[in-house]
Every structure is written in C-alpha cells, then in structure tokens.
Design a protein around this motif. Sequence first.
Motif, mmCIF file in Angstrom:
data_model
loop_
_atom_site.group_PDB
_atom_site.id
_atom_site.type_symbol
_atom_site.label_atom_id
_atom_site.label_comp_id
_atom_site.label_asym_id
_atom_site.label_seq_id
_atom_site.Cartn_x
_atom_site.Cartn_y
_atom_site.Cartn_z
ATOM 1 N N ALA A 21 9.695 3.486 7.294
ATOM 2 C CA ALA A 21 9.888 4.671 6.672
ATOM 3 C C ALA A 21 8.482 5.753 6.422
ATOM 4 C CB ALA A 21 10.580 4.411 5.863
ATOM 5 N N PRO A 22 8.244 6.591 6.133
ATOM 6 C CA PRO A 22 7.278 7.488 5.407
ATOM 7 C C PRO A 22 6.605 7.112 4.176
ATOM 8 C CG PRO A 22 8.893 9.314 6.491
ATOM 9 C CD PRO A 22 8.947 7.813 6.384
ATOM 10 N N GLY A 23 5.479 6.397 4.240
ATOM 11 C CA GLY A 23 4.805 6.359 2.769
ATOM 12 C C GLY A 23 3.505 5.673 3.255
ATOM 13 N N THR A 24 2.621 5.423 2.198
ATOM 14 C CA THR A 24 1.145 4.937 1.898
ATOM 15 C C THR A 24 2.246 3.172 1.993
ATOM 16 O OG1 THR A 24 0.087 6.551 2.118
ATOM 17 C CG2 THR A 24 -1.155 4.620 1.648
ATOM 18 N N TYR A 25 0.902 2.163 3.277
ATOM 19 C CA TYR A 25 1.376 0.845 3.667
ATOM 20 C C TYR A 25 -0.493 0.411 3.602
ATOM 21 C CZ TYR A 25 6.391 1.965 4.437
ATOM 22 O OH TYR A 25 7.165 2.460 5.029
ATOM 23 N N ARG A 26 -0.487 -0.792 2.809
ATOM 24 C CA ARG A 26 -1.652 -0.950 2.237
ATOM 25 C C ARG A 26 -2.182 -2.752 3.153
ATOM 26 N NH1 ARG A 26 -5.751 2.104 -0.357
ATOM 27 N NH2 ARG A 26 -5.071 3.525 -0.784
ATOM 28 N N GLU A 27 -2.039 -2.378 4.230
ATOM 29 C CA GLU A 27 -2.199 -3.838 4.822
ATOM 30 C C GLU A 27 -2.746 -3.959 6.726
ATOM 31 O OE1 GLU A 27 1.672 -5.780 5.887
ATOM 32 O OE2 GLU A 27 2.443 -3.728 4.914
ATOM 33 N N SER A 28 -3.266 -4.668 6.857
ATOM 34 C CA SER A 28 -3.554 -5.072 8.447
ATOM 35 C C SER A 28 -2.287 -5.420 9.220
ATOM 36 C CB SER A 28 -5.065 -5.883 8.545
ATOM 37 O OG SER A 28 -5.816 -4.997 8.382
ATOM 38 N N VAL A 29 -2.113 -5.304 10.597
ATOM 39 C CA VAL A 29 -1.015 -5.573 10.927
ATOM 40 C C VAL A 29 -1.456 -6.409 12.568
ATOM 41 C CG1 VAL A 29 1.951 -5.002 11.888
ATOM 42 C CG2 VAL A 29 0.259 -4.103 9.961
ATOM 43 N N THR A 30 -1.192 -7.050 12.795
ATOM 44 C CA THR A 30 -0.710 -8.377 14.034
ATOM 45 C C THR A 30 0.432 -8.182 14.513
ATOM 46 O OG1 THR A 30 -2.969 -9.641 13.325
ATOM 47 C CG2 THR A 30 -2.255 -9.798 14.740
#
Length: 376
Positions: A56-65
């Motif tokens: 969903a729209p928004g800011t996500y502070r992470e790395s994703v693998t």
Amino acid sequence: MKKYHLVYLACTVAVVGTGLGAAPASAGHLTHVVHPGQSIQKAVGAAAPGDTVLIAPGTYRESVTVTTPGLTLRGMGRGVVIQPAATKTAAKTAARTTGKSAGRATGKDAAKATDTCAAAGNGICVVGTKDRKLEDVTLASLTVTGFTRSGVYAVDTDRLTVRKVTAVKNGVWGIAQEASVRGVFRGNTARDNGDAGLFLANSITTEQGATDTGGTLVERNRLEGNRIGVTVRRLRNLTVAENHVTGNCAGVFVVGDENKPKAGAVTVAANRIVRNNKSCPKTARLDALQGSGIVMTGTEDTLVTQNVIRDNAGKSPLSGGVVLFKSFVGTTSERNRISDNELSGNLPADLVDQETAKANTFEANSCQISRPAGLC
C-alpha cells in the motif's frame, strides 16, 4: 503492530479494493498485503512461489531481499517509497529479524541474503545462485530511493521483470543486474543515480568473457540525470529500444574488453538520446564524461539503428553522437553497423570513429559532421 494480511488473489474485495484489477490466479496462490508501519520483508519471507506481495502507498524504511521463485513484489503506484532504515543499527536489526521470518521460503540462506543486501547498501535485492538461477520474479510499481549502492540489484536470475519502478538518487546504480538471463526492464524511471540508471553486466567483480543474456530487453524506460543512462557491460544478445535518455553525462554505453567471447550482438534501436550534457569527472576506470550519445568500446556485431541522437556536446574524448572508442585495454570494435539514425547538433561530431581499422559500417544516417569526414 498489526500483522500483514493474507488474501486470495481471486478475492473480489482484495482486487477491487486496491483498484488494480488482476486476472484470476492459480489455485492456492496468495496476495500478502502490506500497509505502512508493517514489514515488506516479513511478507516476502512468508510468501510461497507464485504469490504476490502487494504494498500500500506509504514510506517503508528497510531493504528487501527476494529469494522465492515466481514471486511478484508490486506496489500500488509510485507512492510506495522504499528508503534505507533510519539508522545502521535499525537496518541490521531489521535484516536479522526479517531474514529469520523468511525461513518458510528459503531457510538460512534467506536470512544471510537479507542481511547482506542491507549491509551492502542496496534497496531491493533479487538473489539466486550460480547453480540455480532464481526464476520468474516480478518487481513493479514502486519507488526506491536514497540507498548508498543500488535501488534494485539482481544476481543469478532468469526471466526477472522490472516494470514501472522509479529508482532515484541512489549512490551507484538505479537498477542493476549481473549474471542473469532473459530479463525484461520496461517502463521504469531511473533518475539522478551516481553511476548508471540501468546497469547490466556479466559479472561486476570477475574478469571473464561476455555472456549471452538469452534476449534481455531494455525498453521504454526514462533515464535522466545519471552518470550514464544505460550501461551494457560484457554481454551479448540484448536489445535496448525505445528509451528516452536525457540529461546524463553519457546516454548509452556498450562496453567490452580483451576477454573472450567479446561483448556484442547488441541492438540499440529507436531510442531518443538528447542533451546528455551533464559533466562528470574522471574515475579510476573511465575518462571524464560529457556530451556522449552512444559509446561503443571493445564490441562486435552490434546494430545501432533508427535512433534520434541530438545535441549531445562536450569536450571529453568520448563526446559525440555515436562514438566508436578503442577500449582502454586496446581491444578494437569490429563489424558494428550504424545505420538509419537521425543525428544533429552533436559535438565534436555526430559520428566519431576512433578505430584505426575500417572494420565498422556507417550507412544511411542523417547527420552533418563526422570524424573522420565522410561517414555521414
């Protein structure tokens, strides 16, 4: 914190509620919906092959693998923004936690890959192995920004699709891939990244001959404000078509070296490459750049055709509309064909052939100035 939601792809509420629409999924495939404040990686770790993680729209502070084959990671538009974790400590903690949660899909390897992706400064990593390439992953409709290395980084993949991804202000590459085959990069925007907006290579760290990509396609992307718009390094059998490339220090680089097989068999067609006049300083590997449209160095059997190449002007040794440049290790470019392009306003010339051997063909181009004379 609420848990992310699990819904069936065929569920009317999930499909209609997001406004996306989708074809009915195969039986048993799930959509994992992630909302702001929740972990994308946790949902990715719980997903099975063929599932979708919908953000969903928004800011996500992470790395994703991503290490699960057949997974789709899709945002609800470019208002989905993935940025680095606020602190290094938070990033390491998140990587350890979310890596453990990925055990359902890939076990201990997922935890290690997640931690490595974040520690290396990447945003989204799609990771296979040399022995078993990761197949049929899709990344779509999201923004990744502010990472010290790459917004998107993929290695050892087969049929990776990256579409409608915006990669902005990442330290090295916007979207990068190595050691992979049959990729599709379509409709993306890569802007203001430290090196190439789109970077595709056989191997970043290993000296070896060019590899066959099986027909990788780079098309209809917008590449602006980077050091180089698109870099194709030590690869064969790849197409770069219908991209808009502007405001970079250089537009398109097709790069080879002394290794065998030589890089080449690349098609660069129907691109619009204009005003790539940003100035970039010299690096350990490359001279200063400004005003380069298409540069080929150490390549063979490449076709450059039906491109519009205008107003790329600079004083670098690599400046010009289409430039054949002898590689820094002395490898010549051979049997390349530059035909049916529309060139104007490029300086020092529209067509520049720095090769001493007359091993390349220039024909039916609309242009004004060439070096040496007589190529137009």
